[in-house]
Design a protein around this motif. Sequence first.
Motif, mmCIF file in Angstrom:
data_model
loop_
_atom_site.group_PDB
_atom_site.id
_atom_site.type_symbol
_atom_site.label_atom_id
_atom_site.label_comp_id
_atom_site.label_asym_id
_atom_site.label_seq_id
_atom_site.Cartn_x
_atom_site.Cartn_y
_atom_site.Cartn_z
ATOM 1 N N ILE A 173 0.781 -1.241 -0.014
ATOM 2 C CA ILE A 173 0.088 0.015 0.125
ATOM 3 C C ILE A 173 0.708 1.247 0.096
ATOM 4 O O ILE A 173 0.728 2.326 -0.847
ATOM 5 C CB ILE A 173 -1.002 -0.036 1.232
ATOM 6 C CG1 ILE A 173 -1.967 -1.400 1.347
ATOM 7 C CG2 ILE A 173 -1.762 1.163 1.292
ATOM 8 C CD1 ILE A 173 -2.764 -1.475 2.377
ATOM 9 N N ASP A 174 1.856 1.257 0.841
ATOM 10 C CA ASP A 174 2.652 2.426 0.970
ATOM 11 C C ASP A 174 3.542 2.914 -0.368
ATOM 12 O O ASP A 174 4.147 3.794 -0.310
ATOM 13 C CB ASP A 174 3.749 2.277 2.223
ATOM 14 C CG ASP A 174 2.796 2.373 3.502
ATOM 15 O OD1 ASP A 174 2.010 2.716 3.392
ATOM 16 O OD2 ASP A 174 3.376 2.040 4.577
ATOM 17 N N GLY A 175 3.628 1.933 -1.285
ATOM 18 C CA GLY A 175 4.331 1.838 -2.449
ATOM 19 C C GLY A 175 3.745 2.641 -3.434
ATOM 20 O O GLY A 175 3.901 3.193 -4.647
ATOM 21 N N ILE A 176 2.426 3.018 -3.316
ATOM 22 C CA ILE A 176 1.507 3.833 -4.132
ATOM 23 C C ILE A 176 1.469 5.216 -3.960
ATOM 24 O O ILE A 176 1.606 5.761 -2.771
ATOM 25 C CB ILE A 176 -0.109 3.398 -3.799
ATOM 26 C CG1 ILE A 176 -0.561 2.006 -4.028
ATOM 27 C CG2 ILE A 176 -1.167 4.362 -4.759
ATOM 28 C CD1 ILE A 176 -1.815 1.419 -3.629
ATOM 29 N N SER A 177 1.921 5.874 -4.912
ATOM 30 C CA SER A 177 2.114 7.453 -4.918
ATOM 31 C C SER A 177 1.048 8.444 -4.454
ATOM 32 O O SER A 177 1.208 9.674 -3.946
ATOM 33 C CB SER A 177 2.952 8.054 -5.833
ATOM 34 O OG SER A 177 2.167 7.985 -7.219
ATOM 35 N N MET A 178 -0.103 8.021 -4.828
ATOM 36 C CA MET A 178 -1.474 8.695 -4.616
ATOM 37 C C MET A 178 -1.789 8.821 -3.262
ATOM 38 O O MET A 178 -2.197 7.732 -2.792
ATOM 39 C CB MET A 178 -2.654 8.098 -5.410
ATOM 40 C CG MET A 178 -2.287 8.331 -6.921
ATOM 41 S SD MET A 178 -3.610 7.595 -7.961
ATOM 42 C CE MET A 178 -3.136 5.941 -8.448
ATOM 43 N N PRO A 179 -1.702 9.852 -2.484
ATOM 44 C CA PRO A 179 -1.856 9.948 -0.807
ATOM 45 C C PRO A 179 -3.175 9.693 -0.539
ATOM 46 O O PRO A 179 -3.507 8.936 0.507
ATOM 47 C CB PRO A 179 -1.401 11.153 -0.526
ATOM 48 C CG PRO A 179 -1.348 11.979 -1.901
ATOM 49 C CD PRO A 179 -1.070 11.220 -2.866
ATOM 50 N N ASP A 180 -4.294 10.243 -1.075
ATOM 51 C CA ASP A 180 -5.853 10.217 -0.755
ATOM 52 C C ASP A 180 -5.993 8.545 -1.143
ATOM 53 O O ASP A 180 -6.652 8.035 -0.066
ATOM 54 C CB ASP A 180 -6.777 11.019 -1.656
ATOM 55 C CG ASP A 180 -6.405 12.485 -1.167
ATOM 56 O OD1 ASP A 180 -5.973 12.637 -0.142
ATOM 57 O OD2 ASP A 180 -6.817 13.234 -2.223
ATOM 58 N N PHE A 181 -5.654 8.100 -2.132
ATOM 59 C CA PHE A 181 -5.976 6.582 -2.151
ATOM 60 C C PHE A 181 -5.263 5.591 -1.215
ATOM 61 O O PHE A 181 -5.812 4.827 -0.773
ATOM 62 C CB PHE A 181 -5.700 6.115 -3.815
ATOM 63 C CG PHE A 181 -6.199 4.765 -3.927
ATOM 64 C CD1 PHE A 181 -7.274 4.158 -3.671
ATOM 65 C CD2 PHE A 181 -4.983 3.903 -4.343
ATOM 66 C CE1 PHE A 181 -7.527 2.769 -3.906
ATOM 67 C CE2 PHE A 181 -5.452 2.590 -4.599
ATOM 68 C CZ PHE A 181 -6.553 2.131 -4.303
ATOM 69 N N ARG A 182 -4.234 6.148 -1.097
ATOM 70 C CA ARG A 182 -3.096 5.237 -0.268
ATOM 71 C C ARG A 182 -3.899 5.015 1.325
ATOM 72 O O ARG A 182 -3.960 4.175 1.924
ATOM 73 C CB ARG A 182 -1.792 5.811 -0.290
ATOM 74 C CG ARG A 182 -0.978 4.827 0.674
ATOM 75 C CD ARG A 182 0.468 5.509 0.534
ATOM 76 N NE ARG A 182 0.871 6.731 1.068
ATOM 77 C CZ ARG A 182 1.190 7.924 0.429
ATOM 78 N NH1 ARG A 182 1.534 7.803 -0.821
ATOM 79 N NH2 ARG A 182 1.294 9.126 0.805
ATOM 80 N N LEU A 183 -4.359 6.381 1.737
ATOM 81 C CA LEU A 183 -4.887 6.701 3.012
ATOM 82 C C LEU A 183 -6.293 5.814 2.988
ATOM 83 O O LEU A 183 -6.498 4.961 4.012
ATOM 84 C CB LEU A 183 -5.041 7.929 3.528
ATOM 85 C CG LEU A 183 -3.750 8.727 3.698
ATOM 86 C CD1 LEU A 183 -4.118 10.192 3.884
ATOM 87 C CD2 LEU A 183 -3.044 8.090 4.983
ATOM 88 N N ARG A 184 -7.092 5.892 1.994
ATOM 89 C CA ARG A 184 -8.277 5.242 1.933
ATOM 90 C C ARG A 184 -8.077 3.561 2.054
ATOM 91 O O ARG A 184 -8.875 2.887 2.429
ATOM 92 C CB ARG A 184 -8.925 5.652 0.837
ATOM 93 C CG ARG A 184 -10.461 5.171 0.690
ATOM 94 C CD ARG A 184 -11.355 5.213 1.765
ATOM 95 N NE ARG A 184 -12.667 4.732 1.791
ATOM 96 C CZ ARG A 184 -13.417 4.504 2.769
ATOM 97 N NH1 ARG A 184 -12.791 4.750 4.213
ATOM 98 N NH2 ARG A 184 -14.612 3.979 2.595
ATOM 99 N N LEU A 185 -7.148 3.239 1.162
ATOM 100 C CA LEU A 185 -6.806 1.675 0.997
ATOM 101 C C LEU A 185 -6.363 1.215 2.356
ATOM 102 O O LEU A 185 -6.731 -0.103 2.749
ATOM 103 C CB LEU A 185 -5.800 1.522 0.076
ATOM 104 C CG LEU A 185 -5.455 -0.016 -0.546
ATOM 105 C CD1 LEU A 185 -6.610 -0.583 -1.031
ATOM 106 C CD2 LEU A 185 -4.506 0.241 -1.684
ATOM 107 N N HIS A 186 -5.687 1.663 3.144
ATOM 108 C CA HIS A 186 -5.244 1.415 4.485
ATOM 109 C C HIS A 186 -6.642 0.880 5.375
ATOM 110 O O HIS A 186 -6.800 0.076 5.897
ATOM 111 C CB HIS A 186 -4.462 2.327 5.110
ATOM 112 C CG HIS A 186 -2.958 2.165 5.134
ATOM 113 N ND1 HIS A 186 -2.319 1.056 5.389
ATOM 114 C CD2 HIS A 186 -1.983 2.995 4.446
ATOM 115 C CE1 HIS A 186 -0.933 1.349 4.996
ATOM 116 N NE2 HIS A 186 -0.842 2.397 4.639
#
Length: 451
Positions: free
Chosen positions: A413-426
């Motif tokens: 998950i943390d390898g994704i650069s899109m911050p909003d999507f990364r937070l939502r995916l967590h």
Amino acid sequence: MNSLTQYIDLFDHHRDLVDKGSCEVMNALRSEALDILKNSELPRKGSENYETIDLPAILAPDFGLNLARLDIDVNSSAPFQCGVPHLSPSIFFFRNDLYAEAANASENLPEGVFVGSLKRFCMEFPIEAKKFYGHIADMRNPIVALNTLFAQDGIVVHVKEGVKCEKPIQIVGILENGMPLMAVRRLLIIAEKDSEIKLLVCDHTQNNETEFLNLIVSEIIAEENSSIEICEMEESSQKTSRLSAAYVAQGRESHVSATGVTLYNGITRNEYHCSFTGPDAHLKLSGMAIEDRQRMIDTYSVVTHTLPGCHTDELFKYVADDEAVATFSGLIKVMKGASKTEAFQNNRNIIGNEGARVYSKPTLEIYDDDVKCSHGSAIGQLDQKQIFYMRTRGLSEEQARFLLKQAFMADVIDGISMPDFRLRLHALVERRFARGERNCNSCKNLCIPND
């Protein structure tokens, strides 16, 4: 009857209808696809690189196809179940396999970026369409051949030279019908020299009681010094099968990052076929899947290095519980002359109980001496020492297992650069491990049909 026979017969009887609903560029490849399918034998369970997936069984049901391009009602008031908020002002849709877009989606795109109907793109820009459509997807693959035979439209993302699209583009795929249905989807992504684009593609099923087959072929072309990041997320249903084949071609010094996330599914096979058309290109390939009940995930990847100085990082992680099955089969091939290649492949898996099964086959083929390559695989259970330590700090065993599973997925998950999507995916992963109910109303009332 052979599983392919029903589709071959359907096409033979309704080719005029298929062609009428599409365009010349797409129609031109159908005869080749038909010939290949007539002489093909579908790989069965146990075939090479089909350890657990049985393609004839997946294609055996009598799925309907919307050859007449009827506007099947997609209930936008029902929850989409994707759990993803609006991350972009530009949201585009597959309504089964019909193209649609949110209000003002195209107007919100920066100059030099085209996102829209593949059929329309082929009609308005036939020279460019012929150059790219069907160029890198290999029709010897039955998934590609069947898709090419029936695809009548799709979505194209075309970024002109030097254009940098800062905000991600969101593509939402919806499956909805009262009867079994095959949705034939095509995605074409072109990033010209020195351009940048980020995409979020999420698939979900509205009607969990209907059998669906989601048949997707993606062609991703990254020209010199361009950058493409694409994240795909599946939250479908146990009665949904997904057959996806993605083909990537990278030019000199280009960067491609592709991440696949499977949270809810039935049977899923995701294929990645990646090659380099120029030196010093970088590829990051990653994915994760959370499987329980009788769900199945199968990932197959082939990365071929033929030119010097290219770099591949590959990481896939699975958690399997109950009677779920997870499979990873990956090949990195380094040909003679591809000196200074750096290629790393890793598959890590956690089995939650005795009923779950994981199959892992990472492979390297190296024909050049001046390279740096590695591959690895691990299948195991949660560390009992870590569970014990967390219980001494006041957590229950269930809480400890929950937190360790979350932490296991964190690096993907943390390898994704899109911050909003990364937070939502967590948050989505946390809910998934807690076995919470899907609850997404964020995309409601956005989908409008396009003629």
